[in-house]
Design an enzyme around this catalytic site. Structure first.
Site, mmCIF file in Angstrom:
data_model
loop_
_atom_site.group_PDB
_atom_site.id
_atom_site.type_symbol
_atom_site.label_atom_id
_atom_site.label_comp_id
_atom_site.label_asym_id
_atom_site.label_seq_id
_atom_site.Cartn_x
_atom_site.Cartn_y
_atom_site.Cartn_z
ATOM 1 C CG ASP A 1 -1.619 1.220 1.511
ATOM 2 O OD1 ASP A 1 -2.312 1.659 0.575
ATOM 3 O OD2 ASP A 1 -1.530 1.789 2.618
ATOM 4 C CG LEU A 2 1.686 3.556 -3.008
ATOM 5 C CD1 LEU A 2 1.488 4.394 -4.266
ATOM 6 C CD2 LEU A 2 3.155 3.201 -2.864
ATOM 7 C CG ASP A 3 -2.316 7.426 -0.059
ATOM 8 O OD1 ASP A 3 -1.262 7.790 -0.602
ATOM 9 O OD2 ASP A 3 -3.456 7.660 -0.530
ATOM 10 C CG ASP B 1 -2.555 2.391 6.397
ATOM 11 O OD1 ASP B 1 -2.414 2.246 5.167
ATOM 12 O OD2 ASP B 1 -3.447 3.097 6.900
#
Ligand SMILES: [Mg+2]
Length: 239
Positions: free
Chosen positions: A17-19, A189
């Site tokens: 995941d990025l954000d 997250d």
């Protein structure tokens, strides 16, 4: 710190995941939206009193009318700007021009992301051992934030499929990697989009819990991850 919840099998690739996994996304979006409102205030005198709540109102209205609009965050943002500024008396033709300029700037501001040096370090180490693929529900650009060198590919919601936890982007990643899902570890997250999404597709899952959230009392917990870490650097243990 690492907590293990399920038996971990050997994995041969990672999806990320990025954000809020590689950087704190909330301040970036909040800064971007502040700059957006300021830009709109100065783009036409009719928009001098345009406020963030006006933008938010139309954003919400669009979601009510088109519940799937959030699949593509950029399209949703663009339509929200367009609709909210026309409600301030800007004619449609001019609103399109202002929106186009605003979106260009939003894209720039949104990607002014500072990636901490320890995040670079861990991504570099991991990418030397395994192929990494980014899967995001957002619109961050890995090329603009200078982390593209670690990833073999990126899948983005609204462009490559519906957002996580839907299976589509996980499936695209597994196909690209030519691996069965269980041999891929997804790191993210969010307990719903990342943990539930990955496990529901058959991948292994690492939950990044930077806010010390209690897993079992979290309302977003639909399933338990394979393991939980408080910082990405703990992934080093698996190298
Ligand atoms: Mg996230």
């Amino acid at each position: 710190m690492i907590y293990f919840y399920r038996l971990i099998q050997k994995f041969r690739a990672l999806t990320f995941d990025l954000d809020d996994t590689l950087y704190d996304n909330k301040p970036i979006i909040s800064r971007t939206e502040k700059k957006l409102i300021n830009f709109l205030n100065h783009s036409n005198k009719k928009l001098l009193n345009f406020k963030h709540k006006n933008y938010k109102f139309y954003r919400k209205q669009l979601l009510i009318k088109y519940p799937k609009i959030y699949y593509n965050i950029n399209f949703w943002r663009k339509q929200s700007i367009l609709l909210s500024i026309t409600s301030f008396g800007i004619n449609y033709k001019l609103a399109v021009i202002i929106t186009k300029k605003a979106m260009k700037l939003v894209n720039l501001w949104r990607n002014q992301i500072y990636i901490e040096s320890d995040i670079h370090r861990i991504l570099e180490l991991l990418s030397k051992k395994w192929p990494l693929i980014a899967i995001t529900n957002g619109d961050a650009n890995i090329y603009k934030c200078k982390i593209s060198q670690y990833f073999s590919c990126i899948f983005r919601s609204g462009i490559d499929g519906p957002p996580k936890p839907y299976k589509k982007m996980y499936d695209l990643a597994a196909k690209k990697l030519k691996l069965p899902p269980k041999e891929i570890l997804h790191v993210g997250d969010c307990l719903e989009t990342d943990v539930f999404g990955a496990i529901n597709y058959g991948m292994q899952s690492c939950w990044l819990n930077t806010h010390n959230t209690k897993l079992l009392s979290s309302i977003n917990a639909r399933t338990i991850p394979h393991f939980e870490i408080s910082k990405l650097k703990y992934l080093k243990k698996f190298i």
